[in-house]
Every structure is written in structure tokens, then in C-alpha cells.
Scaffold this motif. Structure first.
Motif, PDB file in Angstrom:
ATOM      1  N   UNK A  89       0.837  -1.204   0.000  1.00 47.11           N
ATOM      2  CA  UNK A  89       0.000   0.000   0.000  1.00 47.11           C
ATOM      3  C   UNK A  89       0.872   1.255   0.000  1.00 47.11           C
ATOM      4  N   UNK A  90       1.892   1.252   0.847  1.00 48.68           N
ATOM      5  CA  UNK A  90       2.755   2.427   0.987  1.00 48.68           C
ATOM      6  C   UNK A  90       3.414   2.808  -0.325  1.00 48.68           C
ATOM      7  N   UNK A  91       3.865   1.797  -1.085  1.00 48.74           N
ATOM      8  CA  UNK A  91       4.568   2.060  -2.341  1.00 48.74           C
ATOM      9  C   UNK A  91       3.675   1.859  -3.569  1.00 48.74           C
ATOM     10  N   UNK A  92       2.395   1.591  -3.321  1.00 46.84           N
ATOM     11  CA  UNK A  92       1.425   1.424  -4.414  1.00 46.84           C
ATOM     12  C   UNK A  92       1.851   0.310  -5.376  1.00 46.84           C
ATOM     13  N   UNK A  93       2.150  -0.861  -4.800  1.00 48.42           N
ATOM     14  CA  UNK A  93       2.569  -2.033  -5.570  1.00 48.42           C
ATOM     15  C   UNK A  93       1.608  -3.188  -5.314  1.00 48.42           C
ATOM     16  N   UNK A  94       1.710  -4.223  -6.134  1.00 50.48           N
ATOM     17  CA  UNK A  94       0.908  -5.421  -5.922  1.00 50.48           C
ATOM     18  C   UNK A  94       1.456  -6.225  -4.746  1.00 50.48           C
ATOM     19  N   UNK A  95       0.568  -6.866  -4.021  1.00 48.25           N
ATOM     20  CA  UNK A  95       0.977  -7.687  -2.883  1.00 48.25           C
ATOM     21  C   UNK A  95       1.821  -8.877  -3.338  1.00 48.25           C
ATOM     22  N   UNK A  96       1.424  -9.489  -4.455  1.00 51.34           N
ATOM     23  CA  UNK A  96       2.100 -10.675  -4.980  1.00 51.34           C
ATOM     24  C   UNK A  96       2.589 -10.425  -6.406  1.00 51.34           C
ATOM     25  N   UNK A 110      15.352 -12.139  -7.657  1.00 48.15           N
ATOM     26  CA  UNK A 110      15.026 -11.432  -8.905  1.00 48.15           C
ATOM     27  C   UNK A 110      13.584 -11.655  -9.337  1.00 48.15           C
ATOM     28  N   UNK A 111      12.980 -12.752  -8.901  1.00 51.86           N
ATOM     29  CA  UNK A 111      11.603 -13.064  -9.284  1.00 51.86           C
ATOM     30  C   UNK A 111      10.571 -12.247  -8.502  1.00 51.86           C
ATOM     31  N   UNK A 112      10.961 -11.742  -7.339  1.00 54.36           N
ATOM     32  CA  UNK A 112       9.979 -11.082  -6.465  1.00 54.36           C
ATOM     33  C   UNK A 112      10.311  -9.613  -6.169  1.00 54.36           C
ATOM     34  N   UNK A 113      11.522  -9.189  -6.465  1.00 53.11           N
ATOM     35  CA  UNK A 113      11.898  -7.815  -6.136  1.00 53.11           C
ATOM     36  C   UNK A 113      11.161  -6.840  -7.054  1.00 53.11           C
ATOM     37  N   UNK A 114      10.790  -5.691  -6.503  1.00 53.44           N
ATOM     38  CA  UNK A 114      10.076  -4.650  -7.242  1.00 53.44           C
ATOM     39  C   UNK A 114      10.836  -3.332  -7.132  1.00 53.44           C
ATOM     40  N   UNK A 115      10.743  -2.527  -8.169  1.00 60.85           N
ATOM     41  CA  UNK A 115      11.309  -1.183  -8.095  1.00 60.85           C
ATOM     42  C   UNK A 115      10.409  -0.326  -7.221  1.00 60.85           C
ATOM     43  N   UNK A 116      11.008   0.392  -6.303  1.00 59.64           N
ATOM     44  CA  UNK A 116      10.224   1.207  -5.378  1.00 59.64           C
ATOM     45  C   UNK A 116       9.823   2.546  -5.967  1.00 59.64           C
ATOM     46  N   UNK A 117      10.516   2.953  -7.033  1.00 49.74           N
ATOM     47  CA  UNK A 117      10.311   4.297  -7.573  1.00 49.74           C
ATOM     48  C   UNK A 117      11.269   5.298  -6.973  1.00 49.74           C
ATOM     49  N   UNK A 118      12.126   4.833  -6.063  1.00 50.63           N
ATOM     50  CA  UNK A 118      13.115   5.687  -5.402  1.00 50.63           C
ATOM     51  C   UNK A 118      14.506   5.140  -5.722  1.00 50.63           C
ATOM     52  N   UNK A 119      15.382   5.985  -6.191  1.00 58.18           N
ATOM     53  CA  UNK A 119      16.719   5.560  -6.605  1.00 58.18           C
ATOM     54  C   UNK A 119      17.452   4.861  -5.467  1.00 58.18           C
ATOM     55  N   UNK A 120      17.980   3.681  -5.772  1.00 56.44           N
ATOM     56  CA  UNK A 120      18.773   2.944  -4.793  1.00 56.44           C
ATOM     57  C   UNK A 120      17.984   2.037  -3.889  1.00 56.44           C
ATOM     58  N   UNK A 127       3.673 -10.853  -0.473  1.00 57.44           N
ATOM     59  CA  UNK A 127       3.239 -12.022  -1.219  1.00 57.44           C
ATOM     60  C   UNK A 127       1.982 -12.604  -0.598  1.00 57.44           C
ATOM     61  N   UNK A 128       1.541 -13.769  -1.056  1.00 58.36           N
ATOM     62  CA  UNK A 128       0.333 -14.392  -0.510  1.00 58.36           C
ATOM     63  C   UNK A 128       0.460 -14.616   0.997  1.00 58.36           C
ATOM     64  N   UNK A 129      -0.603 -14.281   1.741  1.00 63.58           N
ATOM     65  CA  UNK A 129      -0.581 -14.457   3.204  1.00 63.58           C
ATOM     66  C   UNK A 129      -0.503 -15.953   3.526  1.00 63.58           C
ATOM     67  N   UNK A 130       0.509 -16.395   4.280  1.00 65.59           N
ATOM     68  CA  UNK A 130       0.675 -17.818   4.567  1.00 65.59           C
ATOM     69  C   UNK A 130      -0.070 -18.241   5.829  1.00 65.59           C
TER      70      UNK A 130
END
Length: 231
Positions: A89-96, A110-120, A127-130
Motif C-alpha cells: 500500500x505504501x509504495x502502491x505495488x501489488x501484494x504478490x 530477482x523473481x519477487x523484487x520490485x522497483x520502489x520508484x526511489x533511486x537505490x 506475497x500471498x498471506x501464509x
């Protein structure tokens, strides 16, 4: 409604949206104090937690991660609150896909990392709630993830659940180089803060400090103050 949510996100990530503000300066002080308290040790993994919910530990974790990225560090922010995640929610990304995909079925970073929109700054959402969060955080997959993340990033920041609610933060704190306790100036009772410190210490957590959140200054300003280990 969507405009309101976007405004809330901007407020939460104030070190990015308003780097000259007094709150952003306090996060730079937090960054400096973390480095000072760990100056004689190699540190890469930092855990942020609190005594109870609603104390602002996720916001503090996100802004501290941004502060390190602004210094030129390569930073990974991981939503390790596998029960009530918020970083998507904070970074406006998908949960999974996210962290639990990596832990449960051994996906690569590499399969799960997302760009935050902030350099560095890179982000791994929950991900799915376990059904077994504590077991996942204590697993061999978790150990392998930490080892791999340390090789790829300068700083890895974990946002963990509150200590007094579930065992997750205890389990993860033992694996991290440093643990930081977030306390809300307006709501955290001292007995809960002391109990949280005792629980973390019993898990051999390296508590490097405490952050006092939402301390009110004149003219409606709020800031975050970093203390040493005493609670």
C-alpha cells in the motif's frame, strides 16, 4: 478516495516527497545514529518492530530505508509482516508475488523484487498471506535469503510484526545484525515497551536503539527521536 490514498502515501514517504522537512532531517539523524551504534561491527540487516500494532514501525522502516538509499547505499526493503502487510500500500505495488513466494517455493530474489520508484531502493512485498508465518521466518529458506540478500545489497531492512502479538519478530530478530524498537509517544505504555525489550533480549536480538515516534513539537510538527538501548 484515490487522491486521499495518494496523499497518505506521500505523507508516509516524507523522506522522498519532502526531503527538506524537519521529519526528513530526523530520519537522517536516525541513519547517522544507526551507523554510529554499529560502527565497530559489520551490519547489513536491520529489523524494525514495535510492542503493539499502530505504533508506526512500518512508516519508520520505509523512511529509514529511503534515507540510506539517499546516501548512495543499495538498499532492499522487505515486508516481513506476513500477517498484516502494508508496504504494498505504501509504495502502491501489488501484494504478490513477494516474500512468501520466495520462502515457500524457493523463488529467486530477482523473481519477487520490485522497483520502489526511489533511486537505490528495491522492495519485496509480502506475497500471498501464509498459514505458517513463524515457521517460514525460522526456516532454512529464510537463512538462504538473508545470505543472498547480503551479497546483493548494502543494507537490508525488514519490517516485522509487533513483538507482543506474535513470535515472528523474535524469530527474525535473532537472524538480523541489528534490531530497532519503535515506540509511539502518544500510546505505548512503558510496561509494554519494557516487556518487548525483555522478549527481544531473550531471543538474543542485538537491540541497537529505540525510536520515539510521533513526538509533538510546536506548531503541529512531529518528529522521530532516536535513543540508545535503555527503555
Amino acid at each position: 478516495m484515490f487522491k486521499k490514498k495518494r496523499k497518505e502515501h506521500r505523507r508516509k514517504l516524507i523522506t522522498s516527497t519532502d526531503p527538506r522537512s524537519i521529519v526528513s532531517e530526523q530520519f537522517r539523524m536516525v541513519r547517522a545514529n544507526i551507523k554510529f551504534s554499529m560502527k565497530d561491527k559489520q551490519f547489513c540487516t536491520l529489523l524494525f518492530t514495535s510492542a503493539s500494532k499502530g505504533e508506526g514501525k512500518s512508516t519508520v522502516a520505509a523512511n529509514t530505508a529511503i534515507a540510506f538509499a539517499q546516501e548512495g547505499k543499495k538498499v532492499l526493503l522487505v515486508d516481513a509482516d506476513l500477517r498484516k502487510p502494508t508496504m504494498h500500500h505504501t509504495f502502491n505495488k501489488l501484494l504478490s508475488p513477494g516474500f512468501t513466494n520466495l520462502l515457500m517455493i524457493q523463488w529467486k530474489i530477482a523473481d519477487v523484487v520490485k522497483e520502489s520508484g526511489i533511486k537505490g531502493l528495491d522492495l519485496i512485498t509480502c506475497g500471498p498471506i501464509p498459514s505458517n508465518p513463524a515457521e517460514l521466518l525460522g526456516s532454512t529458506s529464510m537463512d538462504l535469503f538473508i545470505k543472498e540478500a547480503k551479497a546483493l545489497y548494502d543494507i537490508v531492512v525488514f519490517d516485522a510484526p509487533p513483538v507482543l502479538s506474535v513470535a515472528d519478530a523474535q524469530i527474525l530478530s535473532e537472524k538480523c545484525d541489528g534490531t530497532i524498537l519503535v515506540i509511539n509517544a502518544g500510546s505505548t505504555e512503558k510496561r509494554f515497551a519494557v516487556k518487548t525489550k525483555e522478549v527481544l533480549q531473550s531471543s538474543k536480538a542485538n537491540i541497537i536503539g529505540t525510536i520515539l515516534n510521533n513526538f509533538k513539537l510546536e506548531k503541529g510538527h512531529y518528529y522521530y527521536e532516536y535513543y540508545g538501548q535503555d527503555v
